[in-house]
Design a protein around this motif. Structure first.
Motif, PDB file in Angstrom:
ATOM      1  N   GLY A 181     102.442 183.242  46.876  1.00 57.37           N
ATOM      2  CA  GLY A 181     101.923 182.627  45.655  1.00 57.37           C
ATOM      3  C   GLY A 181     101.900 183.544  44.445  1.00 57.37           C
ATOM      4  O   GLY A 181     101.449 183.141  43.374  1.00 57.37           O
ATOM      5  N   ARG A 182     102.408 184.759  44.599  1.00 53.45           N
ATOM      6  CA  ARG A 182     102.427 185.708  43.485  1.00 53.45           C
ATOM      7  C   ARG A 182     103.803 185.698  42.802  1.00 53.45           C
ATOM      8  O   ARG A 182     104.816 185.394  43.423  1.00 53.45           O
ATOM      9  N   ALA A 205     101.172 189.436  31.285  1.00 53.66           N
ATOM     10  CA  ALA A 205     100.390 188.226  31.534  1.00 53.66           C
ATOM     11  C   ALA A 205     101.110 187.304  32.510  1.00 53.66           C
ATOM     12  O   ALA A 205     100.499 186.743  33.425  1.00 53.66           O
ATOM     13  N   ALA A 206     102.416 187.147  32.337  1.00 50.00           N
ATOM     14  CA  ALA A 206     103.181 186.240  33.200  1.00 50.00           C
ATOM     15  C   ALA A 206     103.093 186.668  34.660  1.00 50.00           C
ATOM     16  O   ALA A 206     103.026 185.823  35.568  1.00 50.00           O
ATOM     17  N   ARG A 207     103.060 187.961  34.906  1.00 51.63           N
ATOM     18  CA  ARG A 207     103.040 188.456  36.282  1.00 51.63           C
ATOM     19  C   ARG A 207     101.666 188.325  36.948  1.00 51.63           C
ATOM     20  O   ARG A 207     101.533 188.578  38.151  1.00 51.63           O
ATOM     21  N   LEU A 208     100.659 187.911  36.197  1.00 53.35           N
ATOM     22  CA  LEU A 208      99.326 187.700  36.772  1.00 53.35           C
ATOM     23  C   LEU A 208      99.141 186.284  37.317  1.00 53.35           C
ATOM     24  O   LEU A 208      98.162 186.018  38.015  1.00 53.35           O
ATOM     25  N   TYR A 209     100.038 185.376  36.998  1.00 57.51           N
ATOM     26  CA  TYR A 209      99.908 183.994  37.480  1.00 57.51           C
ATOM     27  C   TYR A 209      99.942 183.959  39.014  1.00 57.51           C
ATOM     28  O   TYR A 209     100.632 184.754  39.659  1.00 57.51           O
ATOM     29  N   ARG A 210      99.181 182.995  39.570  1.00 57.97           N
ATOM     30  CA  ARG A 210      99.219 182.767  41.023  1.00 57.97           C
ATOM     31  C   ARG A 210      99.160 181.272  41.309  1.00 57.97           C
ATOM     32  O   ARG A 210      98.460 180.533  40.610  1.00 57.97           O
ATOM     33  N   ILE A 211      99.898 180.862  42.320  1.00 60.78           N
ATOM     34  CA  ILE A 211      99.797 179.494  42.846  1.00 60.78           C
ATOM     35  C   ILE A 211      99.399 179.602  44.313  1.00 60.78           C
ATOM     36  O   ILE A 211      99.296 180.706  44.866  1.00 60.78           O
TER      37      ILE A 211
END
Length: 232
Positions: A181-182, A205-211
Protein backbone atom coordinates in the motif's frame (compact mmCIF):
# COMPACT_ATOMS: atom_id res chain seq x y z
CA UNK A 1 -35.74 22.83 22.54
CA UNK A 2 -31.96 22.43 22.45
CA UNK A 3 -30.80 25.75 23.90
CA UNK A 4 -27.14 24.81 23.37
CA UNK A 5 -27.78 24.56 19.62
CA UNK A 6 -29.04 28.14 19.69
CA UNK A 7 -26.39 29.44 22.08
CA UNK A 8 -23.28 28.35 20.11
CA UNK A 9 -24.10 30.27 16.89
CA UNK A 10 -24.97 33.29 19.02
CA UNK A 11 -21.61 33.10 20.82
CA UNK A 12 -19.72 32.70 17.54
CA UNK A 13 -21.61 35.64 16.03
CA UNK A 14 -20.84 37.73 19.10
CA UNK A 15 -17.15 36.78 18.86
CA UNK A 16 -17.07 37.74 15.17
CA UNK A 17 -18.92 41.02 15.85
CA UNK A 18 -16.56 41.90 18.71
CA UNK A 19 -13.53 41.18 16.54
CA UNK A 20 -14.96 43.24 13.68
CA UNK A 21 -15.62 46.16 16.02
CA UNK A 22 -12.02 45.98 17.18
CA UNK A 23 -10.77 45.96 13.59
CA UNK A 24 -9.55 42.33 13.68
CA UNK A 25 -10.71 39.13 12.00
CA UNK A 26 -12.37 36.46 14.16
CA UNK A 27 -10.14 33.58 15.32
CA UNK A 28 -9.76 30.66 12.95
CA UNK A 29 -9.06 27.05 13.85
CA UNK A 30 -8.19 23.86 11.96
CA UNK A 31 -7.66 20.25 13.13
CA UNK A 32 -5.33 17.79 11.43
CA UNK A 33 -4.33 14.19 12.16
CA UNK A 34 -0.85 12.99 11.17
CA UNK A 35 -0.18 9.27 10.69
CA UNK A 36 3.16 9.84 12.39
CA UNK A 37 5.36 12.78 13.29
CA UNK A 38 6.50 14.76 10.28
CA UNK A 39 10.14 14.42 9.28
CA UNK A 40 11.74 17.83 9.98
CA UNK A 41 14.15 17.26 7.09
CA UNK A 42 11.31 17.21 4.55
CA UNK A 43 8.79 19.75 3.29
CA UNK A 44 5.76 17.49 3.60
CA UNK A 45 3.63 15.73 6.20
CA UNK A 46 1.48 12.54 6.27
CA UNK A 47 -2.16 13.54 6.90
CA UNK A 48 -4.23 10.61 8.22
CA UNK A 49 -7.85 9.97 7.24
CA UNK A 50 -8.22 7.31 9.94
CA UNK A 51 -6.35 6.33 13.11
CA UNK A 52 -5.40 3.23 15.11
CA UNK A 53 -5.90 2.61 18.82
CA UNK A 54 -2.31 1.36 19.13
CA UNK A 55 -0.22 2.78 16.25
CA UNK A 56 3.28 1.42 15.62
CA UNK A 57 4.51 5.00 15.90
CA UNK A 58 2.43 7.61 17.71
CA UNK A 59 -0.02 9.49 15.54
CA UNK A 60 -0.08 13.25 15.98
CA UNK A 61 -3.07 15.44 16.75
CA UNK A 62 -2.49 18.97 15.45
CA UNK A 63 -4.36 22.23 15.69
CA UNK A 64 -3.66 25.37 13.72
CA UNK A 65 -4.73 28.99 13.86
CA UNK A 66 -3.99 31.51 11.15
CA UNK A 67 -5.98 34.25 12.89
CA UNK A 68 -5.30 33.85 16.58
CA UNK A 69 -6.93 36.33 18.99
CA UNK A 70 -4.93 38.73 21.10
CA UNK A 71 -4.35 37.89 24.74
CA UNK A 72 -4.26 34.61 26.61
CA UNK A 73 -6.50 31.83 25.26
CA UNK A 74 -7.34 28.42 26.71
CA UNK A 75 -7.14 25.85 23.91
CA UNK A 76 -8.76 22.41 24.18
CA UNK A 77 -9.12 19.40 21.89
CA UNK A 78 -11.90 17.01 22.84
CA UNK A 79 -13.02 13.62 21.51
CA UNK A 80 -16.81 13.29 21.40
CA UNK A 81 -18.84 10.13 20.82
CA UNK A 82 -22.53 10.02 21.72
CA UNK A 83 -22.69 11.36 25.28
CA UNK A 84 -19.00 10.69 25.97
CA UNK A 85 -16.50 13.56 25.97
CA UNK A 86 -12.77 13.07 26.57
CA UNK A 87 -10.16 15.83 26.88
CA UNK A 88 -7.16 15.10 24.63
CA UNK A 89 -5.19 18.36 24.76
CA UNK A 90 -5.44 21.34 27.09
CA UNK A 91 -3.00 24.23 26.86
CA UNK A 92 -2.81 27.98 27.28
CA UNK A 93 -1.51 30.12 24.44
CA UNK A 94 -0.53 33.77 24.69
CA UNK A 95 1.00 34.53 21.28
CA UNK A 96 -1.09 36.32 18.66
CA UNK A 97 0.92 35.09 15.65
CA UNK A 98 -0.08 32.15 13.42
CA UNK A 99 0.33 28.93 15.38
CA UNK A 100 0.63 25.21 14.61
CA UNK A 101 0.82 22.80 17.55
CA UNK A 102 1.13 19.01 17.26
CA UNK A 103 0.90 16.49 20.09
CA UNK A 104 1.63 12.73 20.12
CA UNK A 105 -1.68 10.87 19.99
CA UNK A 106 -2.20 7.21 20.92
CA UNK A 107 -6.00 6.94 21.31
CA UNK A 108 -5.93 3.97 23.71
CA UNK A 109 -3.85 5.99 26.20
CA UNK A 110 -6.81 8.36 26.51
CA UNK A 111 -9.18 5.47 27.20
CA UNK A 112 -10.79 5.64 23.77
CA UNK A 113 -12.30 2.53 22.16
CA UNK A 114 -12.64 1.69 18.49
CA UNK A 115 -15.38 3.66 16.74
CA UNK A 116 -16.36 6.93 15.10
CA UNK A 117 -15.51 10.15 16.95
CA UNK A 118 -15.70 13.88 16.41
CA UNK A 119 -12.62 15.84 17.49
CA UNK A 120 -13.54 19.36 18.60
CA UNK A 121 -11.24 22.38 18.93
CA UNK A 122 -12.26 25.17 21.30
CA UNK A 123 -10.80 28.54 22.22
CA UNK A 124 -11.99 29.68 25.66
CA UNK A 125 -14.71 26.99 25.47
CA UNK A 126 -16.07 28.34 22.15
CA UNK A 127 -15.98 25.76 19.34
CA UNK A 128 -13.96 26.86 16.31
CA UNK A 129 -13.43 23.55 14.47
CA UNK A 130 -14.75 19.98 14.38
CA UNK A 131 -13.44 16.94 12.44
CA UNK A 132 -14.84 13.39 12.28
CA UNK A 133 -12.42 10.46 12.45
CA UNK A 134 -12.60 6.67 12.61
CA UNK A 135 -10.39 5.06 15.25
CA UNK A 136 -9.84 1.36 14.51
CA UNK A 137 -8.46 -1.48 16.61
CA UNK A 138 -6.10 -2.41 13.76
CA UNK A 139 -5.75 -2.06 10.00
CA UNK A 140 -7.50 -5.38 9.36
CA UNK A 141 -10.72 -4.09 10.93
CA UNK A 142 -10.45 -0.46 9.78
CA UNK A 143 -13.15 0.82 7.46
CA UNK A 144 -10.63 3.23 5.95
CA UNK A 145 -8.10 0.47 5.05
CA UNK A 146 -9.13 -0.51 1.51
CA UNK A 147 -7.10 -1.25 -1.59
CA UNK A 148 -9.14 1.28 -3.58
CA UNK A 149 -8.95 4.12 -1.02
CA UNK A 150 -6.29 6.49 0.31
CA UNK A 151 -5.94 6.57 4.10
CA UNK A 152 -2.80 8.72 4.31
CA UNK A 153 -2.43 11.82 2.14
CA UNK A 154 0.87 13.57 1.54
CA UNK A 155 0.59 17.33 2.02
CA UNK A 156 3.22 19.99 1.38
CA UNK A 157 4.09 22.38 4.19
CA UNK A 158 3.25 26.03 3.65
CA UNK A 159 6.40 27.73 2.28
CA UNK A 160 7.80 30.74 4.10
CA UNK A 161 7.37 34.15 2.52
CA UNK A 162 4.39 33.29 0.31
CA UNK A 163 1.29 35.46 0.63
CA UNK A 164 -2.04 33.60 0.86
CA UNK A 165 -3.27 35.06 -2.42
CA UNK A 166 -0.20 33.59 -4.18
CA UNK A 167 -0.62 30.12 -2.67
CA UNK A 168 -2.73 28.63 -5.45
CA UNK A 169 -2.05 25.82 -7.87
CA UNK A 170 -2.15 22.04 -8.08
CA UNK A 171 -0.22 18.83 -8.55
CA UNK A 172 -1.55 15.98 -10.67
CA UNK A 173 0.25 12.69 -10.05
CA UNK A 174 0.12 9.13 -11.24
CA UNK A 175 1.13 7.14 -8.17
CA UNK A 176 2.14 3.48 -8.24
CA UNK A 177 1.46 1.53 -5.04
CA UNK A 178 3.15 -1.72 -4.06
CA UNK A 179 1.49 -4.69 -2.39
CA UNK A 180 1.97 -3.11 1.06
CA UNK A 181 0.00 0.00 0.00
CA UNK A 182 3.00 2.33 -0.08
CA UNK A 183 4.09 4.45 -3.04
CA UNK A 184 6.88 2.94 -5.14
CA UNK A 185 6.83 5.40 -8.06
CA UNK A 186 5.69 8.99 -8.69
CA UNK A 187 4.96 10.50 -12.09
CA UNK A 188 4.18 14.23 -11.86
CA UNK A 189 1.74 14.86 -14.71
CA UNK A 190 1.08 18.52 -13.86
CA UNK A 191 2.54 21.10 -11.47
CA UNK A 192 0.64 24.32 -12.06
CA UNK A 193 0.69 27.70 -10.27
CA UNK A 194 2.65 27.74 -7.00
CA UNK A 195 3.15 23.97 -7.40
CA UNK A 196 5.58 24.60 -10.27
CA UNK A 197 8.07 26.08 -7.77
CA UNK A 198 7.48 23.28 -5.22
CA UNK A 199 8.42 20.20 -7.22
CA UNK A 200 10.73 18.75 -4.54
CA UNK A 201 8.15 19.24 -1.79
CA UNK A 202 5.50 17.80 -4.09
CA UNK A 203 7.54 14.65 -4.71
CA UNK A 204 8.07 14.23 -0.96
CA UNK A 205 4.33 14.64 -0.35
CA UNK A 206 3.38 12.19 -3.11
CA UNK A 207 5.55 9.48 -1.57
CA UNK A 208 3.68 9.74 1.75
CA UNK A 209 0.37 8.52 0.28
CA UNK A 210 -0.88 5.10 1.41
CA UNK A 211 -3.74 2.85 0.35
CA UNK A 212 -4.87 -0.47 1.80
CA UNK A 213 -2.46 -3.36 1.52
CA UNK A 214 -3.22 -6.14 -0.96
CA UNK A 215 -4.57 -9.45 0.31
CA UNK A 216 -1.57 -11.25 -1.19
CA UNK A 217 2.00 -10.06 -0.42
CA UNK A 218 3.05 -10.67 -4.03
CA UNK A 219 0.14 -8.79 -5.61
CA UNK A 220 0.85 -6.66 -8.67
CA UNK A 221 1.27 -2.89 -8.20
CA UNK A 222 -1.73 -0.63 -8.81
CA UNK A 223 -1.78 2.92 -10.17
CA UNK A 224 -4.02 5.83 -9.33
CA UNK A 225 -4.12 9.36 -10.71
CA UNK A 226 -4.53 11.83 -7.84
CA UNK A 227 -4.81 15.62 -7.77
CA UNK A 228 -3.72 17.85 -4.89
CA UNK A 229 -4.99 21.44 -4.93
CA UNK A 230 -2.94 24.10 -3.12
CA UNK A 231 -4.99 26.93 -1.65
CA UNK A 232 -4.77 29.31 1.35
Amino acid sequence: MDTNALLLPALLSLSAATAAAAGTRPPHGHIEFLWEARDPATQARPVALGLLLHPERPHQLCWKSSRFPDGTVSVRLLAKRDATKVALVEETVTAAAPIVRCHPFEPARHGLAAGEYEIVLTYDDIEVAREPVEIAADLASAGFHRRDAVFVQGRTNYPAGVAPEDYRGHFLWTLTFGADGRVIDVDTVEAEGIAASMREAGDQAARLYRIGAADEPGAAPVRYRLRYDLMP
